[in-house]
Every structure is written in structure tokens, then in C-alpha cells.
Design an enzyme around this catalytic site. Sequence first.
Site, PDB file in Angstrom:
ATOM      1  N   ASN A  41      46.731  44.523  45.127  1.00 55.30           N
ATOM      2  CA  ASN A  41      46.473  45.321  43.931  1.00 55.30           C
ATOM      3  C   ASN A  41      47.836  45.631  43.336  1.00 55.30           C
ATOM      4  O   ASN A  41      48.529  46.544  43.774  1.00 55.30           O
ATOM      5  CB  ASN A  41      45.721  46.599  44.323  1.00 55.30           C
ATOM      6  CG  ASN A  41      45.366  47.442  43.116  1.00 55.30           C
ATOM      7  OD1 ASN A  41      45.785  47.150  41.992  1.00 55.30           O
ATOM      8  ND2 ASN A  41      44.603  48.490  43.340  1.00 55.30           N
TER       9      ASN A  41
ATOM     10  N   ARG B 108      43.282  41.876  42.660  1.00 53.43           N
ATOM     11  CA  ARG B 108      42.507  42.725  41.764  1.00 53.43           C
ATOM     12  C   ARG B 108      43.055  42.532  40.346  1.00 53.43           C
ATOM     13  O   ARG B 108      44.252  42.719  40.112  1.00 53.43           O
ATOM     14  CB  ARG B 108      42.664  44.181  42.176  1.00 53.43           C
ATOM     15  CG  ARG B 108      41.981  45.090  41.201  1.00 53.43           C
ATOM     16  CD  ARG B 108      42.115  46.546  41.582  1.00 53.43           C
ATOM     17  NE  ARG B 108      41.296  47.323  40.682  1.00 53.43           N
ATOM     18  CZ  ARG B 108      41.681  48.479  40.147  1.00 53.43           C
ATOM     19  NH1 ARG B 108      42.850  48.993  40.428  1.00 53.43           N
ATOM     20  NH2 ARG B 108      40.892  49.130  39.328  1.00 53.43           N
TER      21      ARG B 108
ATOM     22  N   HIS C 237      35.615  49.441  37.133  1.00 50.50           N
ATOM     23  CA  HIS C 237      35.169  49.801  38.490  1.00 50.50           C
ATOM     24  C   HIS C 237      34.083  48.849  38.997  1.00 50.50           C
ATOM     25  O   HIS C 237      33.322  49.198  39.902  1.00 50.50           O
ATOM     26  CB  HIS C 237      34.574  51.216  38.558  1.00 50.50           C
ATOM     27  CG  HIS C 237      35.560  52.325  38.362  1.00 50.50           C
ATOM     28  ND1 HIS C 237      35.203  53.519  37.785  1.00 50.50           N
ATOM     29  CD2 HIS C 237      36.869  52.445  38.689  1.00 50.50           C
ATOM     30  CE1 HIS C 237      36.250  54.324  37.744  1.00 50.50           C
ATOM     31  NE2 HIS C 237      37.286  53.691  38.290  1.00 50.50           N
TER      32      HIS C 237
ATOM     33  N   ARG D 242      40.938  62.227  31.714  1.00 50.44           N
ATOM     34  CA  ARG D 242      40.367  61.537  30.542  1.00 50.44           C
ATOM     35  C   ARG D 242      39.131  62.257  30.040  1.00 50.44           C
ATOM     36  O   ARG D 242      38.326  62.748  30.827  1.00 50.44           O
ATOM     37  CB  ARG D 242      39.987  60.092  30.905  1.00 50.44           C
ATOM     38  CG  ARG D 242      41.179  59.196  31.082  1.00 50.44           C
ATOM     39  CD  ARG D 242      40.772  57.822  31.586  1.00 50.44           C
ATOM     40  NE  ARG D 242      41.319  57.568  32.901  1.00 50.44           N
ATOM     41  CZ  ARG D 242      40.930  56.578  33.714  1.00 50.44           C
ATOM     42  NH1 ARG D 242      39.981  55.758  33.341  1.00 50.44           N
ATOM     43  NH2 ARG D 242      41.498  56.428  34.884  1.00 50.44           N
TER      44      ARG D 242
ATOM     45  N   GLU E  11      36.764  48.736  47.836  1.00 50.86           N
ATOM     46  CA  GLU E  11      37.057  47.691  46.851  1.00 50.86           C
ATOM     47  C   GLU E  11      37.831  46.533  47.478  1.00 50.86           C
ATOM     48  O   GLU E  11      37.634  45.377  47.116  1.00 50.86           O
ATOM     49  CB  GLU E  11      37.825  48.296  45.672  1.00 50.86           C
ATOM     50  CG  GLU E  11      36.914  49.167  44.814  1.00 50.86           C
ATOM     51  CD  GLU E  11      37.652  50.079  43.848  1.00 50.86           C
ATOM     52  OE1 GLU E  11      38.167  51.121  44.302  1.00 50.86           O
ATOM     53  OE2 GLU E  11      37.721  49.749  42.661  1.00 50.86           O
TER      54      GLU E  11
END
Length: 400
Positions: free
Chosen positions: A11, A93, A182, A243, A386
Site C-alpha cells: 500500500n 492497492r 473502500h 470530511r 483489506e
Amino acid sequence: MTEATRVLVLNSGSSSVKYQLIDMAGRRRLATGIVERIGERSARLVHTPADGGRRERGGPFADHRAALRAAAEELAADGTGFDSPELAAVGHRVVHGGDVFSGPVVVDDRVIADIEALVPLAPLHNPGNLEGIRTAAALSPGVPQVAVFDTAFHTTMPEYAARYAIDVRTADAHGIRRYGAHGTSHAYVSRRTAALLGRAPEDVNVIVLHLGNGCSAAAVRGGRCVDTSMGMTPLEGLVMGTRSGDIDPAVVPYLARTAGMSPDEVDELLNRRSGLLGLCGDNDMREVTRRVDEGDGAARLALDVYTHRLRKYIGGYMAVLGRVDAVVFTAGVGENSAPVRAATIAGLEPLGLAVDPDRNASAERGPRFISPQYASVAVAVVPTDEELEIAGQAYDLVST
Ligand code: ADP
């Protein structure tokens, strides 16, 4: 001959690289590591083999190449270098695959050019992801590099869920549509939830609530995503740590006209100074719930805005799916915060949703139900993974 069953998952961000070495034969994690602050004097590598003995190294790691070279040395010291015959693939990723990538792909020049072309949609992420791909390819020339896209799971959304109701020519000219994010987590958690229910993914409808620093909901029918709350960018939808999630789009030109804010300033406001942080000054849910317990009004309001938005999405996705077998919580907040789970489901009993207080408060870590035994819709907690999902997708692609 040694069988290649190991996958290195990378990642790669703009200034950090996280990695995990996973053996798919036993779905075992062999090592995890991170190189942080690449390019800075304070750069640091932390490598943790599964059998213990955490190792740290200081930089300087001038660039991604130096960082990955150091990671490769640490992995080689444990027995699996980048040239190891046991390495089946490197799984990367990649945040944005636009409408180009609907599943994992083995990287070639064409794939690199396509990911590059998507940089305007993910300017903070795709360049770092590409850097990781190029560097790993140079360090492990004989090993397939597989790109796994965060958006891929959402490419099954019907056109009417992916479209914004704006002028079609303008939208198409600029790639403006809902891509979601996601996706790797939603794919893993929805499948794992089907297993928890003891049923095949094709037979199960679930609503996944991925609540971390970023938050998104997905409506998954029979293993395929039919709607998700993040949109063209990861700003739309749920209230997040920093956010805003959904707001009236007219707020943007209004702030430009009345407060003289530039597009970059509004972008910064909505992405970095909004959400829980904007509402109460804290973006970590542990801190927010601690303050709520102390009677802090701003924290209470922030939590109420957060859970109210979640309930609107749960109700909306129940209407989208028609029949729902489970609502499932995952990621940092979803897996750990019993108060957030309880507050989210509170009042949804008429829709068949309820949380059992004892089950919700249990310290158990694995996939589990938190609804009462005979509830018509299950409520569950399923930890996301993940990296394991990326490793699995990469391995399946190169070994079939
Ligand atoms: P990311 O989106 O960066 O992958 P995570 O899924 O790891 O993030 O979630 C990180 C967030 O999880 C933290 O910001 C924190 O608010 C929240 N979190 C972690 N542990 C707890 C906890 N015990 N209670 C409430 N929130 C928690």
C-alpha cells in the site's frame, strides 16, 4: 520445486509504504511493515515478523526505491526476498480504477498508462500507488505485479446509482460519476458476513458500514454492490473524521462568492476541517465518545449528526435492497465502538433492527452477531482485512 504461495501486499502512499507478506497456503501473515516519511530526514522503517522480534531502522530513505529496497532486505532476512521462488505475486492497492478496471489485473505498460490517466480523479493517491508499482516491478522483475482497485467492487452498480443527475455531456466529458471507495473492504466484509450467516454470498443481501477515518456504506445484493455512499471522490456520503460527507453542492459556490474562498480552500475545508473535527474539534471517535460521557454538548451534537446520517443510509439501502439479511459494522470505529453501534441502530426496531446490549459490549474480536438471537435482520461486527483480500485477489489471478 518450491511452490509459490506467498503474496507481498503493498500500500504505497505519497510518503509512506505499508507492506504485508501473506502466505495464501494457510492464509497466514508472515510479516508486516511500514516505511514512513519517505524523503524526510526522520524517515523510519518498522518491520514486524509474525513470530515476533520487531526491527526498526532509521533512514534516510530518499525515495520509494530506497524505501522498498530496505523493506526487501528485511523480508529477505526472514527468508522471502523479492526474488524468492515462493513469491507468487506482489499485490498493489490502487485507490482509483475509474470505470476502466472492474477487477484485479496483472500490470503491464497499458495498465500503468491507464492508472496514470486516472490521476486527476485521485491526485493524492494514484501517483504514490504508481510509484510503488514501478519500484516493485524493478526490484522483482520475474514476479507478476497485480493491481487491486478500491473502486472495482463498485463497478457493478447499476447506471442509475452511478449517475449524478447532471447534464450527461458535461458529466461524460469530465468522467463525473459515482465510483465509490473502500471496495476491497466491502467485498471482503460482505463475503465474510455471508459465511457468518452460514450462507453463500449469492444468497445474501447485506448493508456494510465501513467506519474508519473515512466512512462509507455499501448495499450488496447477492455479492454484488448495487449502491455505495462515496461518490466521484471519497468526500460524499457519511460523516467522517474530518470530511463532511453529503452537503448541498450550492455551499461551494456560495462560499466562493460570499467568503471569497478559492476552490482549493473549499476543498480543504470539506476534506480536512469538517466531519467530527469540524463539529466538535476532535476527529478520533474515542475522544468524541469520552466527551459525550462527560456531558459535552458539541461532542454530543457531532455524534448525533454522525449517527443520524448513518440511519438515513441504512434506511435508504433497505429500500434499495428490498430484503436485508444483515447490517454489518467494520473498520476502526465499526469494530471497536459499542456506543456508536448502539446509537446508530437505536430506534430502528420497526425496521427489524436491534442491538443486544451484552453482545454489543462483548470484548470478543472476531466476526460476531450483536443482534438478539431471533432478530429478523442480523446486526453483526466483522473485522475487515483489506490486505488479505488484496493478497487473495492477486493470488487467484496469477494461479488460475
Ligand atoms: P483508516 O480509515 O485510516 O483505515 P481505521 O479503520 O483504522 O482507519 O479507523 C481509525 C479510527 O478508528 C480512528 O480514528 C478512531 O477514531 C477509531 N477507533 C479506533 N479504536 C476505537 C475505539 N476503541 N473506539 C472508538 N473509535 C475507535
